[in-house]
Design a protein around this motif. Structure first.
Motif, mmCIF file in Angstrom:
data_model
loop_
_atom_site.group_PDB
_atom_site.id
_atom_site.type_symbol
_atom_site.label_atom_id
_atom_site.label_comp_id
_atom_site.label_asym_id
_atom_site.label_seq_id
_atom_site.Cartn_x
_atom_site.Cartn_y
_atom_site.Cartn_z
ATOM 1 N N MET A 482 0.853 -1.176 0.000
ATOM 2 C CA MET A 482 0.000 0.000 0.000
ATOM 3 C C MET A 482 0.893 1.231 0.000
ATOM 4 N N ALA A 483 0.643 2.140 -0.930
ATOM 5 C CA ALA A 483 1.547 3.282 -1.055
ATOM 6 C C ALA A 483 1.526 4.147 0.192
ATOM 7 N N CYS A 484 0.396 4.211 0.877
ATOM 8 C CA CYS A 484 0.317 5.120 2.015
ATOM 9 C C CYS A 484 1.098 4.612 3.218
ATOM 10 N N SER A 485 1.345 3.291 3.251
ATOM 11 C CA SER A 485 1.983 2.774 4.457
ATOM 12 C C SER A 485 3.397 2.244 4.221
ATOM 13 N N THR A 486 3.846 2.257 2.974
ATOM 14 C CA THR A 486 5.167 1.679 2.732
ATOM 15 C C THR A 486 6.223 2.777 2.641
ATOM 16 N N THR A 487 7.466 2.354 2.515
ATOM 17 C CA THR A 487 8.564 3.314 2.414
ATOM 18 C C THR A 487 9.455 2.899 1.244
ATOM 19 N N GLN A 488 10.326 3.809 0.845
ATOM 20 C CA GLN A 488 11.273 3.484 -0.220
ATOM 21 C C GLN A 488 12.107 2.278 0.176
ATOM 22 N N ALA A 489 12.506 2.262 1.438
ATOM 23 C CA ALA A 489 13.376 1.177 1.900
ATOM 24 C C ALA A 489 12.676 -0.166 1.740
ATOM 25 N N GLU A 490 11.384 -0.186 2.072
ATOM 26 C CA GLU A 490 10.658 -1.443 1.974
ATOM 27 C C GLU A 490 10.566 -1.890 0.518
ATOM 28 N N ILE A 491 10.289 -0.943 -0.365
ATOM 29 C CA ILE A 491 10.188 -1.280 -1.791
ATOM 30 C C ILE A 491 11.519 -1.832 -2.290
ATOM 31 N N ILE A 492 12.594 -1.144 -1.886
ATOM 32 C CA ILE A 492 13.915 -1.600 -2.338
ATOM 33 C C ILE A 492 14.206 -2.979 -1.792
ATOM 34 N N ALA A 493 13.791 -3.222 -0.567
ATOM 35 C CA ALA A 493 14.014 -4.530 0.037
ATOM 36 C C ALA A 493 13.323 -5.623 -0.766
ATOM 37 N N TYR A 494 12.102 -5.344 -1.191
ATOM 38 C CA TYR A 494 11.406 -6.324 -2.021
ATOM 39 C C TYR A 494 12.073 -6.456 -3.388
#
Lengths: 509, 329, 330
Positions: A482-494
């Protein structure tokens, strides 16, 4: 590592400016490089990195500024000049001749010759073997380059650089097509080049890579110099902060969008690159697709739109399975697609704004002839509503700025009134204000009920405009957030495989 | 690289639309000047009789050049038109059109051949993506071989053709020769199709940027096939007119026609890289070439040296196009 | 996979040649006679020399349509100047050929004209000039040395064949071992890489066209010598035959790869085919058709479209099999 000798910069670029019609690509930028260091050049797409290195390697001419190598002013007018000064470049698109041998590619343009001009093959292969050995690379120097893997080709490029006494080596996204293991190998080779005292200008999108390899990092944003971080200061937070800068560029869509019923369902989509990708896009929703280069983002949307052939999987639009064997089917089913590379894949540069807007949906009268008045009206209305800056309707799109060109492409699809609009890197190479306008436009369209699928390498962009973000890795969906609850770091981690499976956004479906 | 150019192209970003139109049709200005010049030099030139004579000379090349404009705009090329034209002319004569029924055959069968060769070329270029030059260089020889085989290498002729057949190439409607009317009709139809139908627009788009055309939902493969069918058909039509006019033909008659046709199209400003061109300008190109040929004949320049001049015109116009493209790209 | 495709392409020419040879040897008793073999060598020499030069141009990714006109030009010049002596006449003819090549090279590398159009134009222009200069009449001159060059033989092997072998060997050696020769390949393989490495790409392209024209001129000299006549109308189909030989031999029209030795295979195939059709008394009209079909067929079999469709089909089949074997995936 910090002997005093290394502190004296071998290369200094100062006050570099460059403008293109409609865009100021670089404003008074500076950059310096010490012998034996890896200096990363960072910035979002369109920040001016590639313009700067093209100036350095002689592909572009600067409007103003100085380039100094070891205190001497350089006048770099073409690639041959740059090479003569000892500035080498490994382009993202490798510059190798496929049917020549590894040794010939290494010594291209500098072949050793014997008396009477005959190439001294023995010396060439001996020297090539020596360089390859120095790099600890086991590639047969007689092998044609065509038969090598991408990683091996990359190493041949490095061998080429190593063999010619370079002072400065520019590496543009060297790892974009490599696996993790290959990347690790490459890093070892880079250490070797450092030891030889070569200054390396390193460009990469992968922050973790920068943190491990870079001695310093310079950040550009919107064509301006933002700052330089020393080894100790480099952290992903600092870098992102400097790259993104003014938070007001990306102000989040504040209003609540009403997200409706599913419009597009992609089920088990498989192509030669994409593996079993499924997702659902709802009415009024903006779904982002994130992932590293080569993760299959673009390939996914291309297959959905019927450009790349599907091996298996279903595409369901408004509850009906559609057969997309050609984009024409996708368009008539109610999709629109603005591709990654506007100039190569979307625009007819020599043709008018009017034609470019109308090409996907021509107005015909009952005799099958085009209704030019209608075409003009449509084009005119989009010029107004999207604020496309062009002197007149018949202007060739070649002469528009990047942002206005992108708006022409979007206008083309809006005129077909699609239910699903796919945007692949919609703001690449566009200046900040036009970027904001395009984001605003997407939000408006979604508010009116259009479903939008956006692929982007700029995480802040995705976080700003999207409702949900699908993260891809190696052709598969790594997670949905969910864009409202995630962070760049989390996206990069995935995206890099540190986190796997699931994600908050999946519960939606 | 591309975005880094200053707009030195004639007709840069801020050029007004009427200046653009004037530039687009500048070839007509050249034609007018040529006509004026020749009118001043020769008393008989600007008489209706001579004007229609020149137009009649231009008509066969002109008919095929209209078709060639389509292929080149679509990014293709057709070297086989000369051979197809000759084959159609010979087939038309071989039908021995002495009765109305045979006349119908003498017109329809060659057209069918034109459509067929166009389809074959189009399939090879469009679907198999064979280089159009090689494809049509090959089919040119196939067509030539078939022609020789069909006639056994002998002259063909028809005595006392049906008046309708004779009229196609030799008749008049009032003062206007029928071939000129056919040429005008083909050109008008061609202009209509290219500029005012979606097919025309799709063809331009395909030639300009095939990838973008596909993404815009255009069936580019079929569009390309269609463009080759169009040129094949016009070549066959040109052949029928030729057959009717001469009624007596050697099987190798078609050799060389393709250069004249291609030169006319290129002279008319159609870009060999595809995506840009106009039927009306091709007409102007055809007329200019015919006028030059006419003038050279008047000046007693041998047919062979006329070839040289034509070659120079071809390479000159392509070089001009290439250099103007380089300044923008 | 690409390795496999490459070997099939390389083997294709050999297999075709062997098949053709066996078929001819079986069907025609006249085929395997010394006289006929000599005849074949005589016939292939001229086309072979043109094809060897054409291969060099195809290495750059271009074509040379002007070779036929250059052959005619060389033949006419030879006969017009043979009174000065055979060697000066041959030199004059060859220099004229090189000049045409330089013009082609300039038009293509500097003026950036599509090679097909550029050489099409020079083809018409040269043909026009020689037709005009000779008034379309052939020039016949009897000269014993020329006759020997054209039709004579040494130890039973036609002199022409020696020329063919010499041209092939020299060009092959040049392209394989000299910088300019390698740059010709580079200009077809990745011209941008060559440019960035500072290799003279324009010079390489010009050199390629000059080589092609010089070979064509030499072929024209031999042809005129064989006929004792310099005719302005000969060799109209020379470019087609040369391209056919190159493609049959397995050199890709995309440029950047291939070999002149392979072209020799293509030349042999065409020569035996043509000889065989003659022995079997097939009309020359059929031969024209067959050559046209052969060129298009061979080029089409290497065309990107065909490969792409085949690949798509293979993938479809493979994925269908996977689905059949692992139905759980779907």
């Amino acid at each position: 590592m910090t002997s005093p000798k290394q502190e004296i910069p071998v290369l200094v670029m100062e006050g570099i400016s460059k403008s293109f019609p409609g865009v100021q690509a670089l404003k008074n930028v500076r950059f310096d490089l010490r012998a034996g260091e890896v200096h990363a050049l960072l910035g979002e797409n369109g920040a001016g990195k590639s313009t700067l290195i093209k100036i350095l390697c002689g592909a572009y001419r600067k409007d103003s500024g100085h380039i100094r190598l070891e205190g001497r002013d350089l006048d770099v007018n073409n690639p041959a000049d740059a090479r003569r000064y000892g500035i080498g470049t490994i382009h993202q698109e490798l510059m190798l001749v496929p049917d020549l041998s590894v040794a010939e590619n290494i010594f291209l343009g500098r072949e050793p010759v014997r008396a009477r001009g005959r190439i001294d093959w023995k010396a060439m292969h001996q020297e090539a073997r020596r360089v390859l050995e120095e790099l600890c690379v086991s590639i047969d120097s007689y092998q044609p380059v065509r038969t090598l893997s991408v990683a091996q080709k990359q190493l041949v490029e490095i061998a080429k650089a190593l063999s010619q006494n370079l002072r400065v080596l520019v590496m543009d996204e060297p790892t974009s097509a490599l696996t993790e293991q290959e990347t690790a190998h490459l890093m070892d080779r880079i250490m070797l080049l450092k030891k030889k005292g070569i200054g390396i200008l390193y460009i990469s999108h992968r922050l973790e890579e920068i943190m491990s390899v870079a001695d310093r990092a310079t950040i550009l944003r919107d064509g301006e110099y933002i700052g330089t971080l020393e080894k100790g200061e480099i952290s992903s937070n600092r870098i992102i902060e400097m790259m993104v800068g003014r938070q007001d560029v990306y102000h989040r869509w504040s209003g609540q969008r009403k997200i409706g019923e599913p419009v597009l369902e992609v089920q088990h989509l498989t192509t030669p690159i994409v593996k079993d990708v499924s997702f659902t896009l709802h009415k009024g929703e903006i779904l982002g697709i994130a992932g590293l280069m080569g993760s299959g983002r673009t390939e996914t949307v291309r297959a959905v739109f019927g450009i790349d052939p599907r091996l298996s999987g279903r595409i369901v639009l408004q509850g009906r399975e559609i057969s997309v064997k050609h984009p024409q089917k996708a368009i008539s089913a109610g999709m629109g697609f603005a591709p990654e590379d506007r100039k190569d894949q979307a625009l007819f540069l020599g043709m008018s704004v009017r034609t470019n807007v109308n090409i996907a949906r021509l107005f015909l009268n009952r005799w099958g002839l085009r209704r030019l008045t209608e075409e003009r009206q449509v084009a005119q209305s989009y010029i107004q509503s999207l604020d496309i800056r062009t002197p007149h309707l018949e202007q060739e799109t070649l002469f528009l700025s990047g942002g206005n060109q992108q708006k022409v492409v979007i206008a083309r699809w809006l005129s077909t009134n699609p239910q699903v609009l796919i945007l692949d890197e919609p703001t690449r190479g566009i200046d900040v204000s036009a970027k904001g306008e395009i984001h605003e436009l997407m939000a408006q369209l979604a508010a009116k009920g259009m479903a939008i699928l956006i692929v982007s390498s700029e995480l802040p962009e995705l976080l700003t405009v999207c409702d949900r973000i699908l993260v891809m890795r190696e052709g598969q969906v790594a997670g949905t957030l969910m864009a409202c609850s995630t962070t760049q770091a989390e996206i990069i981690a995935y995206a890099t495989g540190q986190l796997t499976g699931g994600g908050a956004g999946e519960t939606r479906d | 690289m591309r975005q880094g150019t200053s707009s030195v192209r004639t007709g840069g970003p801020n050029q007004s639309w009427y200046a653009a139109i004037l530039q687009k049709y500048s070839i007509w200005v050249v034609l007018m000047l040529l006509v004026l010049g020749m009118g001043l030099l020769s008393d008989v030139f600007l008489t209706w009789g001579n004007i229609f004579n020149v137009l009649r000379q231009a008509s066969i090349i002109g008919i095929v050049a209209v078709g060639m404009t389509f292929v080149i705009i679509g990014g293709g090329f057709d070297l086989s038109v000369g051979a197809v034209l000759a084959f159609s002319a010979i087939m038309s004569i071989q039908m021995q059109p002495v009765t109305p029924g045979r006349t119908a055959l003498a017109v329809l069968l060659p057209l069918l051949v034109g459509v067929t060769t166009g389809t074959v070329n189009g399939f090879l270029v469009g679907f198999l993506r064979v280089n159009p030059f090689i494809t049509t260089l090959g089919t040119q020889f196939v067509a030539l071989g078939i022609t020789l085989l069909y006639t056994n290498g002998q002259h063909v002729w028809v005595w006392n053709p049906d008046p309708v057949y004779a009229a196609i190439g030799g008749g008049f409607l009032g003062p206007v020769p029928i071939p000129v009317l056919i040429f005008a009709g083909v050109a008008a139809l061609g202009h209509l199709v290219l500029s005012y139908t979606n097919f025309g627009q799709y063809l331009m788009a395909t030639g300009a940027n095939e990838g973008a055309a596909v993404l815009s939902g255009i069936r580019t493969l079929w569009i390309k096939v269609a463009s080759f069918i169009i040129v094949g058909t016009t070549a066959a039509l040109g052949g029928v007119v030729l057959g009717s006019r001469v009624k007596n033909l050697d099987p190798t008659a078609g050799i060389g026609y393709e250069f004249e046709i291609i030169t006319a199209v290129v002279l008319g400003g159609t870009s060999l890289s595809g995506g840009r061109g106009s039927v009306l300008n091709t007409v102007a190109g055809v007329l200019i070439l015919t006028l030059i040929a006419n003038a050279m004949t008047l000046l007693n320049i041998s047919h062979h040296y006329q070839l040289v001049i034509r070659g120079l015109i071809l390479v000159g116009s392509v070089a001009l196009d290439a250099s103007s493209r380089r300044r923008t790209a | 996979m690409s390795g496999f495709v490459k070997t099939t392409r390389e083997l294709r020419a050999l297999v075709m040649l062997l098949l053709l040879f066996v078929v001819m040897a079986v069907t025609s008793p006249d085929f395997l006679t010394v006289r006929n073999i000599q005849n074949i060598l005589l016939q292939i020499a001229v086309n072979g020399i043109v094809a060897a030069g054409m291969t060099v141009v195809i290495f750059t990714g271009g074509f040379d349509l002007s070779v036929g006109s250059v052959m005619a030009l060389a033949g006419v010049l030879l006969m017009k100047t043979v009174s000065l002596g055979v060697i000066p006449a041959i030199l004059i003819a060859t220099v004229a050929g090189v000049l045409v090549g330089l013009i082609n090279g300039y038009l293509i590398s500097k003026a950036r004209i599509n090679p097909f159009i550029a050489t099409l134009s020079t083809m018409i222009i040269i043909r026009g000039i020689i037709m005009g200069a000779t008034d379309a009449h052939p020039i016949s001159v009897w000269n014993e040395t020329l006759f020997f060059l054209g039709l004579g033989s040494v130890i039973g092997i036609p002199v022409c064949a020696f020329f063919l072998v010499a041209v092939v060997v020299i060009l092959h050696y040049f392209v394989s071992n000299y910088r300019m020769g390698r740059y010709i390949l580079v200009s077809g393989g990745n011209v941008q890489a060559g440019y960035l490495a500072g290799a003279p790409m324009k010079a390489a392209i010009t050199a390629a066209y000059s080589i092609s024209s010089a070979s064509a001129a030499l072929a024209g000299v031999l042809l005129a010598a064989r006929l004792s006549t310099g005719s302005p109308v000969v060799a109209q189909d020379a470019p087609l035959l040369a391209i056919a030989a190159v493609v049959l031999g397995g050199t890709s029209l995309a440029g950047g790869s291939g070999s002149i030795l392979k072209t020799l295979l293509g030349v042999l195939i065409l020569g035996i085919l043509s000889n065989g059709l003659n022995l079997l008394e097939v009309s020359s009209y059929y031969q024209t058709i067959i050559k046209g079909v052969l060129v298009v067929g061979v080029v089409a079999s290497d065309a990107p479209g065909l490969a792409q469709w085949a690949q798509m089909l293979r993938r479809r089949v493979a994925s269908a099999r996977i689905q059949r074997e692992h139905p759980s995936l779907d």
